[in-house]
Design a protein around this motif. Structure first.
Motif, PDB file in Angstrom:
ATOM      1  N   LEU A 174      -8.181  50.919  52.431  1.00  0.00           N
ATOM      2  CA  LEU A 174      -9.176  50.146  53.181  1.00  0.00           C
ATOM      3  C   LEU A 174     -10.099  51.079  53.958  1.00  0.00           C
ATOM      4  CD1 LEU A 174     -10.407  47.520  54.159  1.00  0.00           C
ATOM      5  CD2 LEU A 174      -8.619  47.404  55.908  1.00  0.00           C
ATOM      6  N   GLN A 175      -9.538  52.118  54.543  1.00  0.00           N
ATOM      7  CA  GLN A 175     -10.369  53.059  55.294  1.00  0.00           C
ATOM      8  C   GLN A 175     -11.357  53.768  54.377  1.00  0.00           C
ATOM      9  OE1 GLN A 175      -8.093  55.390  58.370  1.00  0.00           O
ATOM     10  NE2 GLN A 175      -6.374  54.300  57.446  1.00  0.00           N
ATOM     11  N   LEU A 176     -10.904  54.158  53.188  1.00  0.00           N
ATOM     12  CA  LEU A 176     -11.804  54.822  52.242  1.00  0.00           C
ATOM     13  C   LEU A 176     -12.909  53.868  51.805  1.00  0.00           C
ATOM     14  CD1 LEU A 176     -12.610  57.224  50.505  1.00  0.00           C
ATOM     15  CD2 LEU A 176     -11.027  56.384  48.740  1.00  0.00           C
ATOM     16  N   ALA A 177     -12.556  52.620  51.522  1.00  0.00           N
ATOM     17  CA  ALA A 177     -13.562  51.631  51.135  1.00  0.00           C
ATOM     18  C   ALA A 177     -14.626  51.499  52.219  1.00  0.00           C
ATOM     19  CB  ALA A 177     -12.895  50.283  50.861  1.00  0.00           C
ATOM     20  N   SER A 178     -14.228  51.525  53.478  1.00  0.00           N
ATOM     21  CA  SER A 178     -15.184  51.432  54.586  1.00  0.00           C
ATOM     22  C   SER A 178     -16.048  52.687  54.678  1.00  0.00           C
ATOM     23  CB  SER A 178     -14.446  51.207  55.903  1.00  0.00           C
ATOM     24  OG  SER A 178     -13.715  49.999  55.886  1.00  0.00           O
ATOM     25  N   LEU A 179     -15.426  53.855  54.531  1.00  0.00           N
ATOM     26  CA  LEU A 179     -16.166  55.110  54.609  1.00  0.00           C
ATOM     27  C   LEU A 179     -17.231  55.215  53.524  1.00  0.00           C
ATOM     28  CD1 LEU A 179     -13.211  57.556  55.356  1.00  0.00           C
ATOM     29  CD2 LEU A 179     -15.098  57.027  56.902  1.00  0.00           C
TER      30      LEU A 179
END
Length: 398
Positions: free
Chosen positions: A147-152
């Motif tokens: 999820l963090q990578l998708a946001s980044l």
């Protein structure tokens, strides 16, 4: 509305991709902070862990490091972090929360660096990614690194995410296997595979039982864009992913694994691992090729190109011996091991990138290259991921 069986089957067919999935782009990244020469690692490791008085243990680690075939490794861990967290040196002290706090932020950032390179090479916007498969052993928290990578990256909120945790060294192979299935069964899907590992979660002072792991593992991230036809303008398949299999060697759970504890993650790696892989690798390859090409397939191993996870020098030596491979056949794997060490699941992406680079150089010199190849990754279980690859012949100039 009524639908006939034939209509349902046609609808399902129309939702599938055309032909086998393919690797469309590759990116890799390493932490920029600390690069340690393997020749200097033992002295530095024992100094920062305040263990210089264990002279015999240090000499043992030096001998192990010398035999690994590794020249240097990259680490996020540095002396500043260790000074702030002296509990990382003692497995008896609770430190898991502090370790996870650090890697929860840094693992996605490292994956972002690799993914941006892959997306740039791919040539399409990040919002065209439909699926994300993220593999790591370096996180124990939800929401997870996916999820963090998708946001980044600014992926769409509708991107379908999957997190693979604690798969270890076969995580990259498993992630690519899953990406192949997603791309082939969802027309127009473009899957981002991201593997990111930071060894800080398993760092500890030397105690005699963890020296091999300390001599082998490094930090890194790899990213791959996977998709099946129809391909858009500018998309160029690098490796067709023809078939993929997973095999677990029965009764080998003891040989290779990880355990999450209050003091971090403990690795265990039995000395029998190269032998066990050597006893099973050829049958895994035969099963995969028969699945791809039929029961009467006749494969000459030296006619293939090879992308093998370099779990360690003895593993590569054993595979080379069992399959009677010519010395240069595993050179892509050996070079990645020399330059980066074993980065767990991310390592196979580095090998594919190195293999791609070598094949392009050979092709530029007009050399005839193998069309067929094999990718293999190994991890806890003992689990073997095998994928048959094919290099499409692009018209010259395309």
């Amino acid at each position: 509305m009524a639908m006939t069986r034939a209509q349902g089957q046609e609808s399902q067919r129309m939702q599938q991709g055309e032909g086998p999935a393919a690797v469309l782009a590759i990116g890799t990244a390493n932490p920029s902070g600390t690069i340690v020469s393997q020749d200097e690692f033992a002295d530095q490791f024992f100094r920062v862990s305040k263990s210089d008085h264990f002279t015999a243990l240090k000499e043992k680690l030096k001998r192990i490091c010398h035999k690994t075939g590794i020249e240097k490794r990259h680490f996020h861990m540095n002396e500043e972090i260790l000074c702030a967290h002296p509990e990382f040196l003692d497995r008896e002290l609770p430190s898991l929360d502090a370790r996870v706090d650090i890697v929860a932020a840094e693992v996605p950032k490292l994956a972002e660096s690799a993914a941006v390179k892959a997306i740039t090479e791919w040539g399409r916007p990040a919002t065209d990614i439909t699926h994300l498969v993220f593999s790591t052993y370096s996180g124990c928290r939800a929401p997870s690194a996916d999820l963090q990578l998708a946001s980044l990256l600014g992926l769409r909120p509708t991107v379908c995410r999957t997190i693979l945790s604690l798969h270890g060294c076969y995580g990259g192979g498993r992630a690519l296997h899953l990406a192949k299935e997603l791309a082939e069964n969802n027309r127009g899907a473009r899957v981002l595979v991201a593997c990111s590992e930071i060894t800080l979660v398993c760092f500890s002072a030397p105690d005699g039982s963890n020296l091999v792991g300390q001599a082998l593992f490094g930090d890194g991230a790899g990213a791959v864009i996977v998709g099946a036809g129809p391909f858009a303008a500018g998309e160029r398949p690098l490796f067709e992913m023809v078939t993929a299999t997973q095999t677990t060697i029965p009764g080998t759970e003891y040989a290779l694994g990880m355990q999450v504890a209050g003091g971090g993650i403990d690795f265990h790696l039995a000395i029998q691992v190269p032998m066990l892989l050597g006893q099973n690798v050829e049958q895994c390859l035969l099963d995969a090729f028969r699945s791809a090409l039929g029961d009467d397939v006749d494969v000459t191993w030296n006619d293939l190109f090879w992308a093998v996870h370099p779990g360690g020098r003895p593993i590569l030596d054993k595979i080379e011996e069992v399959l009677k491979l010519e010395p240069m056949k595993l050179e892509a794997s050996r070079r990645v091991l020399r330059e980066y060490g074993n980065m767990s699941g991310a390592t196979i992406v580095f090998v594919l990138d190195e293999l791609r680079r070598r094949m392009q150089e050979e092709g530029d010199h007009g050399n005839q290259l193998p069309e067929w190849g094999a990718m293999m990754a190994f991890g806890p279980g003992i689990t073997i991921e095998t994928m048959i690859l094919h290099t499409p012949r692009h018209p010259k100039g395309n």
